[in-house]
Design a protein around this motif. Structure first.
Motif, mmCIF file in Angstrom:
data_model
loop_
_atom_site.group_PDB
_atom_site.id
_atom_site.type_symbol
_atom_site.label_atom_id
_atom_site.label_comp_id
_atom_site.label_asym_id
_atom_site.label_seq_id
_atom_site.Cartn_x
_atom_site.Cartn_y
_atom_site.Cartn_z
ATOM 1 N N ASP A 525 -27.259 -39.332 2.393
ATOM 2 C CA ASP A 525 -27.869 -38.241 1.963
ATOM 3 C C ASP A 525 -27.069 -36.960 1.504
ATOM 4 O O ASP A 525 -27.406 -36.316 0.513
ATOM 5 N N HIS A 526 -25.876 -37.009 2.246
ATOM 6 C CA HIS A 526 -24.833 -35.979 1.978
ATOM 7 C C HIS A 526 -24.300 -36.250 0.541
ATOM 8 O O HIS A 526 -24.140 -35.136 -0.207
ATOM 9 N N ALA A 527 -24.368 -37.510 0.132
ATOM 10 C CA ALA A 527 -23.597 -37.556 -1.264
ATOM 11 C C ALA A 527 -24.669 -37.204 -2.376
ATOM 12 O O ALA A 527 -24.418 -36.237 -3.136
ATOM 13 N N ARG A 528 -25.944 -37.631 -2.156
ATOM 14 C CA ARG A 528 -26.889 -36.909 -3.027
ATOM 15 C C ARG A 528 -27.196 -35.330 -2.959
ATOM 16 O O ARG A 528 -27.471 -34.583 -3.808
ATOM 17 N N THR A 529 -26.960 -34.842 -1.510
ATOM 18 C CA THR A 529 -27.189 -33.472 -1.381
ATOM 19 C C THR A 529 -26.182 -32.645 -2.188
ATOM 20 O O THR A 529 -26.227 -31.818 -2.755
ATOM 21 N N VAL A 531 -24.634 -33.799 -4.860
ATOM 22 C CA VAL A 531 -24.867 -33.771 -6.402
ATOM 23 C C VAL A 531 -25.821 -32.722 -6.447
ATOM 24 O O VAL A 531 -25.906 -31.935 -7.505
ATOM 25 N N GLN A 532 -26.942 -32.866 -5.781
ATOM 26 C CA GLN A 532 -28.174 -31.780 -6.028
ATOM 27 C C GLN A 532 -27.683 -30.145 -5.855
ATOM 28 O O GLN A 532 -27.767 -29.433 -6.589
ATOM 29 N N SER A 533 -26.751 -30.115 -4.812
ATOM 30 C CA SER A 533 -26.042 -28.791 -4.735
ATOM 31 C C SER A 533 -25.302 -28.199 -5.925
ATOM 32 O O SER A 533 -25.502 -26.871 -6.350
ATOM 33 N N LYS A 534 -24.765 -29.191 -6.447
ATOM 34 C CA LYS A 534 -23.790 -28.929 -7.551
ATOM 35 C C LYS A 534 -24.686 -28.723 -8.805
ATOM 36 O O LYS A 534 -24.585 -27.725 -9.675
ATOM 37 N N ALA A 535 -25.615 -29.447 -8.960
ATOM 38 C CA ALA A 535 -26.643 -29.301 -10.205
ATOM 39 C C ALA A 535 -27.277 -27.853 -9.948
ATOM 40 O O ALA A 535 -27.638 -27.235 -11.001
ATOM 41 N N LYS A 536 -27.511 -27.457 -8.765
ATOM 42 C CA LYS A 536 -28.507 -26.192 -8.722
ATOM 43 C C LYS A 536 -27.381 -25.095 -8.814
ATOM 44 O O LYS A 536 -27.633 -24.092 -9.631
#
Length: 810
Positions: A525-529, A531-536
């Motif tokens: 979940d952290h890894a996905r987070t 990526v999502q945070s960087k995308a945001k």
């Protein structure tokens, strides 16, 4: 109290029945009675007044009781009860001389004291000498018969007989043999016994159960002194070892230990005086209770003042004491042994009960010290565990294995420490302290485990941050069709690596699979987070990224070289390409595409934003629907949306406004370039120049000097242009350029003239002497060539670069 040849005596009780407590206590201390235990005997004597009781005792036991003076007549010499220690008789024998019975001094009616003292003598004595006249034997009204009757009646109420020895001493024996007197005396005593009313418990109890009856006869002290003394000496031998089996008092019962004799005598007299029935067993228990209490209190006080115990108690305040249990057990053993030694002769039930109370009291006293030792052992064991556990972990040992080994070692160490501190007299439970230690150890292990797990998790999260943040940023910056696919592969690869590493790191913690699975899921979940945070984050900078991409593509050609707008480029096509690329970036940034879900965002944006205005207007007017007038994308959940359709529309509008200037500038530059490249005037102007300037042209042809002057002037102007960098000055604006040129113009011209003058002097000085006079044509040609060369050299910056470098040139 008096002392005479080793005899110690005291007046135990006066004639009024007042008990001399102080005198008795001093007496017992003087003769050291308390140290005798049960090895002592009490002898008393009673009988008629002036029957020679004191004389007999003094002769028999070498005491110093006051005797009657025969020359003064018969009168009462002993009042109350006197007590003395027999001289040179083993075991220690105490003798009591009682006031005589039938005394005329007291009168016929006052026989209470006689009975009380007689009863007292029977209650506390092992041997009672009954002094009687020989002529009283067989007489109904003999002096001792009423007394014996009363005493027997009271003694009958005892629960258990004491087996007191009644030694009848027949005084002033006549010629009648003792063999004849004794049966008559025994018969008289038996008659008294039989005539006494008996309680139910003793209806059939014989006299022998209560008393041993012995008879001895003595000659007259006054008439046959020598014979009397021989008989007394013989009787004295019977008092040696009187309490041994077969002795005068060999089968006595209910003996009060010597240390309790004083108290027992006081209590006995108190009960008799208060006319209470004398209950010997209860009295025995009472005496034992009081004396054992006193002994126990004394021993307790001895322990509290014991130097070794005080040192031990002080030592345990600061830390554990090696051998604490053994040392304290010895101290307690000594204390209890001393109690046993002093209380051994008292009633066993009372003695045991008081010993248990003393032991409980002693243990209560030492328990705080014991608890302190356990506390020190517990805290020391906990500290050692922490140190050993940390050392094991730092040494690379697996967490679960290190915890197991250290816990086992620490608990064994604690148990050994407790065994060392255990007091054998106590059965104290150590489980609470042990459980507390185990809870503390478990809490520490849990704390360290949590810290280690947090550290490991943070390590792998940090690795994921590094492995994903910048690559994702770079991929999003490139923004093309394969961007999210590449991000997804990157995420899968790095997540798999992190999960594998974390799983390996967790293997040493011996955790249940459910917890491990949760932690692995958390790292995923952290890894996905990340990526999502960087995308945001990148979505927040999308406008800057779009402008950068537009600027890059618009201002550079396919070889990444800056464009020069020569007039041949298709600005419209270039603008459309750059905008398409920027729109691609916007469509990539609009949503997170880490799953397989497809979307139609790029086509929607392309149709809505890249179509021509007319087409868009037509579409809107026909359908009346704007695809970007929404806050959600079709088939895309809001959780994955980074830029909503409405935001895309707003961003595109702002993007177009901010990039419009670049397009306008390019178009202006292209127009300027076109105008600059078309330098020829119109044909009619050329014809007009030829017709109107024909005369001037002919004039120049006729006079070449004009051509030279014009040429020189051109060179000078060219040199000034280059040196002042006029085109460069005007790049910053007209007014700043004019101001800058006005300050530089005059120095530059002066420098040029100076250089020309210096350059013209060199050939003149060389040719002067041989050709003092030359024609004008020659001078002109020299000047022109020299000027030409100098100006050219100035133009090329050989000798002069800038007016600002004038000093350097000089």
């Amino acid at each position: 109290m008096g002392m005479d040849d080793g005899c110690c005596s005291t007046h135990l009780m006066d004639g009024d029945g007042t008990f001399n407590v102080t005198g008795l206590e001093n007496f017992t201390k003087e003769v050291n009675l308390g140290a005798c235990g049960l090895s002592y005997a009490v002898v008393s004597i009673m009988g008629p007044q002036s029957s020679g009781k004191s004389t007999l005792l003094n002769q028999l036991f070498r005491t110093n009781f006051r005797e009657m003076d025969a020359f003064r007549g018969r009168s009462q010499t002993t009042k109350g009860i006197w007590m003395a220690k027999c001289v040179d008789i083993e075991p220690c024998t105490i003798v009591m001389d009682l006031e005589g019975t039938d005394g005329r001094e007291r009168g016929e009616d006052d026989t209470a004291f006689e009975k009380q003292s007689a009863l007292f003598a029977l209650a506390v004595s092992d041997i009672v000498l009954i002094n009687m006249w020989c002529h009283d034997i067989g007489r109904e009204q003999a002096a001792n018969k009423p007394l014996l009757k009363t005493v027997f009646q009271v003694m009958m109420r005892l629960f258990s007989p004491r087996k007191t020895t009644l030694l009848f001493v027949i005084r002033d024996k006549t010629r009648t043999p003792l063999e004849n007197l004794e049966p008559i005396l025994r018969e008289d005593i038996q008659k008294i016994w039989d005539s006494v009313p008996k309680p139910e418990a003793h209806k059939a109890t014989p006299l022998s159960e209560f008393f041993n009856v012995e008879v001895v006869a003595l000659s007259s002290f006054e008439e046959k002194e020598e014979q009397f003394k021989e008989q007394v000496a013989s009787l004295r031998q019977r008092f040696f070892h009187s309490i041994a089996p077969g002795g005068l008092a060999g089968d006595r019962r209910g003996v009060v230990p010597a240390s309790g004799f004083s108290f027992s005598a006081q209590q006995m007299w108190k009960i008799i005086k208060e006319n209470k029935d004398l209950d010997l067993p209860a009295h025995k228990v009472m005496v034992a209770t009081v004396r054992c209490d006193e002994i126990a209190n004394e021993k307790f006080a001895c322990l509290t003042a014991n130097e070794e115990w005080c040192q031990l108690e002080e030592a345990v305040q600061s830390g554990p004491v090696l051998g604490f249990g053994k040392k304290l057990s010895v101290i307690l053993d000594t204390c209890l042994s001393e109690y046993d030694a002093e209380a051994i002769y008292f009633d066993e039930g009372v003695r045991t009960a008081k010993r248990q109370q003393l032991e409980a009291k002693l243990l209560q006293l030492v328990q705080p010290a014991y608890q302190s030792v356990l506390g020190h052992i517990r805290s020391g064991t906990l500290d050692n565990f922490k140190e050993a556990f940390e050392k094991a972990l730092n040494g690379g040992e697996g967490f679960a294995l290190a915890a197991s080994h250290c816990i086992q070692s620490s608990m064994t160490s604690f148990d050994e420490g407790c065994a060392d501190a255990t007091i054998k007299q106590a059965n104290w439970d150590q489980s609470k302290v042990r459980d507390k230690l185990r809870r503390d150890i478990d809490a520490h292990v849990a704390s360290v485990r949590a810290a280690k797990l947090a550290e490991i998790t943070a390590l792998y999260e940090g690795k994921l941050n590094v492995a994903l943040s910048e690559p994702v940023e770079a991929l999003l910056d490139a923004a093309k069709d394969e961007t999210w696919e590449a991000i997804k592969k990157l995420l899968e690869r790095e997540t798999e690596s992190a999960v594998s590493g974390l799983s390996s790191a967790l293997s040493g913690f011996d955790m249940d699979q459910e917890t491990v699975d949760k932690m692995l899921a958390s790292i995923e979940d952290h890894a996905r987070t990340v990526v999502q945070s960087k995308a945001k984050e990148e979505a927040g900078r999308v406008l800057i990224r779009m402008k950068d991409r537009f600027s890059t593509l618009f201002s550079h050609d396919s070889d990444s070289m800056p464009r020069v707008w020569t007039g041949k480029e298709d600005i419209r096509a270039i603008t459309k390409t750059a905008r398409s690329a920027s729109l691609k970036l916007l469509s990539v940034m609009a949503v997170i595409r880490l799953d397989e879900d497809a979307d139609n965002i790029e086509n929607t944006l392309s149709l809505a934003l890249l179509d021509t205005a007319n087409k868009a207007v037509t579409n809107k007017s026909i359908t009346g629907f704007d695809p970007l007038a929404s806050s959600t994308w079709e088939k895309v959940p809001s959780s994955k949306t980074l830029i909503t359709p409405v935001q895309c529309k707003s961003l595109w509008r702002q993007f177009k406004i901010e990039t419009e200037y670049s397009v306008t500038q390019a178009m202006a530059a292209q127009e300027a370039s076109k105008r600059g490249n078309n330098f020829l005037p119109p044909p009619w102007a050329i014809v007009a120049l030829i017709v109107l300037g024909f005369n001037e042209f002919m004039t120049l042809l006729r006079n070449p000097l004009y051509i030279g002057i014009i040429f020189v002037a051109y060179l000078l102007l060219k040199a000034i242009w280059v040196q002042l960098d006029i085109s460069g000055e005007f790049r910053n604006g007209a007014l700043p350029g004019l101001l800058s040129l006005s300050t530089k113009f005059l120095p530059t011209v002066m420098n040029l003239l100076k250089k020309l003058a210096e350059a013209g002097q060199k050939p003149a000085s060389a040719d002067g002497p041989s050709n003092p006079a030359g024609n004008g044509a020659h001078v002109n040609s020299n000047f022109s060539s020299s000027a030409s060369s100098n100006v050219t050299s100035l133009e090329n910056g050989v000798e002069y670069s800038s007016p600002l470098h004038e000093d350097k040139v000089k």
